[in-house]
Motif scaffolding. Structure first.
Motif, PDB file in Angstrom:
ATOM      1  N   LEU A 150       0.826  -1.212   0.000  1.00 22.29           N
ATOM      2  CA  LEU A 150       0.000   0.000   0.000  1.00 22.29           C
ATOM      3  C   LEU A 150       0.858   1.260   0.000  1.00 22.29           C
ATOM      4  O   LEU A 150       0.545   2.234  -0.689  1.00 22.29           O
ATOM      5  N   VAL A 151       1.961   1.254   0.737  1.00 22.33           N
ATOM      6  CA  VAL A 151       2.864   2.398   0.750  1.00 22.33           C
ATOM      7  C   VAL A 151       3.516   2.547  -0.619  1.00 22.33           C
ATOM      8  O   VAL A 151       3.623   3.657  -1.145  1.00 22.33           O
ATOM      9  N   GLN A 152       3.917   1.432  -1.222  1.00 26.82           N
ATOM     10  CA  GLN A 152       4.481   1.501  -2.571  1.00 26.82           C
ATOM     11  C   GLN A 152       3.486   2.127  -3.534  1.00 26.82           C
ATOM     12  O   GLN A 152       3.851   2.913  -4.401  1.00 26.82           O
ATOM     13  N   ARG A 153       2.230   1.769  -3.362  1.00 22.99           N
ATOM     14  CA  ARG A 153       1.189   2.336  -4.217  1.00 22.99           C
ATOM     15  C   ARG A 153       1.137   3.842  -4.032  1.00 22.99           C
ATOM     16  O   ARG A 153       1.005   4.592  -4.981  1.00 22.99           O
ATOM     17  N   SER A 154       1.251   4.285  -2.792  1.00 25.91           N
ATOM     18  CA  SER A 154       1.184   5.717  -2.492  1.00 25.91           C
ATOM     19  C   SER A 154       2.327   6.488  -3.135  1.00 25.91           C
ATOM     20  O   SER A 154       2.180   7.653  -3.481  1.00 25.91           O
ATOM     21  N   ILE A 155       3.474   5.831  -3.296  1.00 24.24           N
ATOM     22  CA  ILE A 155       4.641   6.548  -3.818  1.00 24.24           C
ATOM     23  C   ILE A 155       4.944   6.199  -5.268  1.00 24.24           C
ATOM     24  O   ILE A 155       6.004   6.502  -5.765  1.00 24.24           O
ATOM     25  N   GLY A 156       4.012   5.550  -5.940  1.00 24.82           N
ATOM     26  CA  GLY A 156       4.228   5.332  -7.355  1.00 24.82           C
ATOM     27  C   GLY A 156       3.740   4.008  -7.901  1.00 24.82           C
ATOM     28  O   GLY A 156       3.491   3.888  -9.088  1.00 24.82           O
ATOM     29  N   TYR A 157       3.599   3.010  -7.046  1.00 20.72           N
ATOM     30  CA  TYR A 157       3.136   1.701  -7.510  1.00 20.72           C
ATOM     31  C   TYR A 157       1.791   1.824  -8.215  1.00 20.72           C
ATOM     32  O   TYR A 157       1.549   1.174  -9.204  1.00 20.72           O
ATOM     33  N   GLY A 158       0.940   2.710  -7.732  1.00 22.51           N
ATOM     34  CA  GLY A 158      -0.404   2.835  -8.279  1.00 22.51           C
ATOM     35  C   GLY A 158      -0.530   3.776  -9.461  1.00 22.51           C
ATOM     36  O   GLY A 158      -1.633   4.072  -9.884  1.00 22.51           O
ATOM     37  N   LEU A 159       0.577   4.241  -9.981  1.00 20.41           N
ATOM     38  CA  LEU A 159       0.484   5.193 -11.079  1.00 20.41           C
ATOM     39  C   LEU A 159      -0.275   4.633 -12.267  1.00 20.41           C
ATOM     40  O   LEU A 159      -0.952   5.360 -12.970  1.00 20.41           O
ATOM     41  N   ARG A 160      -0.199   3.339 -12.478  1.00 23.10           N
ATOM     42  CA  ARG A 160      -0.941   2.767 -13.603  1.00 23.10           C
ATOM     43  C   ARG A 160      -2.445   2.855 -13.356  1.00 23.10           C
ATOM     44  O   ARG A 160      -3.226   2.754 -14.284  1.00 23.10           O
ATOM     45  N   TRP A 161      -2.844   3.074 -12.100  1.00 21.90           N
ATOM     46  CA  TRP A 161      -4.252   3.230 -11.773  1.00 21.90           C
ATOM     47  C   TRP A 161      -4.695   4.679 -11.865  1.00 21.90           C
ATOM     48  O   TRP A 161      -5.875   4.969 -11.958  1.00 21.90           O
ATOM     49  N   GLN A 162      -3.741   5.620 -11.783  1.00 24.23           N
ATOM     50  CA  GLN A 162      -4.114   7.028 -11.750  1.00 24.23           C
ATOM     51  C   GLN A 162      -4.863   7.411 -13.015  1.00 24.23           C
ATOM     52  O   GLN A 162      -4.480   7.044 -14.110  1.00 24.23           O
ATOM     53  N   GLY A 163      -5.938   8.131 -12.824  1.00 25.61           N
ATOM     54  CA  GLY A 163      -6.741   8.582 -13.946  1.00 25.61           C
ATOM     55  C   GLY A 163      -7.712   7.542 -14.457  1.00 25.61           C
ATOM     56  O   GLY A 163      -8.539   7.824 -15.299  1.00 25.61           O
TER      57      GLY A 163
END
Length: 177
Positions: free
Chosen positions: A80-93
Motif C-alpha cells: 500500500l505504501v508503494q502504491r502511495s509513492i508510485g506503484y499505483g500510477l498505472r491506476w491514476q486517472g
C-alpha cells in the motif's frame, strides 16, 4: 466554514450526504475521511478500494487482527505504501470498476469509484444482516474481499494474502461471536 482541503482540478467535490454518513460507525467514518485524504494526496479523482483498505489497516485495530500475523500485515502495508509513492500510477486517472459487484446508484457515492461505492453499500448490508444500524471496519473489510476483481484484493494478493480465506475467517469468527 470553508473546507481547507485542496481539491484536484477536474475532481468532483466529495459528497457529504448525512444519510450516507449516518450508516457508518464512528470508526468507519474516520476510515472514509482517511481514504478521502489519501485519494486527494495521491492525485486520484475518486476514492478506490485500495484507499479504503489502506485507511482501514491504519486506523482500525479490529481489521489489523483479522490478518494472519504481523508479517502478513506488514507486507500488505508495504504494498500500500508503494502504491502511495508510485506503484499505483498505472491506476491514476482510471476509474476502478471491477464489474464483479453491482454498481450502487446512490448520489452519496459521488467521488467514489464504482467498486468502492459497492463495497461501502456491502458493508452496510452486512452490518444490517448482523442486526447493527451502522457499518464498521470489519464489515468493510469483508465487503472488500468479496469483490475479487477490486484493487484492494489485487493489493492483498500481491502481498500473499488469500482474500477468500481472509473473508471466510472473518465471517466464521462473526458467526461464532
Amino acid at each position: 466554514m470553508q473546507n481547507r482541503t485542496p481539491r484536484i482540478p477536474q475532481q468532483p467535490a466529495p459528497s457529504h450526504r448525512a444519510e450516507f454518513d449516518a450508516r457508518l460507525a464512528v470508526e468507519l467514518a474516520a476510515v472514509v475521511t482517511g481514504a478521502r485524504r489519501r485519494a486527494l494526496r495521491d492525485g486520484d479523482r475518486q476514492i478506490d478500494t485500495a484507499h479504503l483498505l489502506h485507511s482501514l489497516i491504519e486506523s482500525d485495530p479490529e481489521v489489523r487482527t483479522a490478518f494472519d500475523g504481523g508479517a502478513q500485515l506488514a507486507k500488505v502495508l508495504g504494498y500500500l505504501v508503494q502504491r502511495s509513492i508510485g506503484y499505483g500510477l498505472r491506476w491514476q486517472g482510471a476509474i476502478e470498476d471491477s464489474g464483479a459487484l453491482p454498481v450502487v446508484a446512490d448520489a452519496g457515492a459521488e467521488g467514489w469509484s464504482p467498486s468502492a461505492a459497492s463495497a461501502m453499500a456491502g458493508a452496510y448490508r452486512r452490518a444490517r444482516s448482523l442486526g447493527r444500524e451502522r457499518a464498521g471496519g470489519i464489515d468493510l473489510l469483508v465487503s472488500l474481499t468479496a469483490d475479487r476483481e477490486c484493487r484492494a484484493v489485487e493489493v492483498l494478493e500481491r502481498a500473499g494474502v488469500d482474500a477468500a480465506l481472509l473473508e471466510d475467517r472473518i465471517v466464521e469468527a462473526s458467526s461464532q461471536g
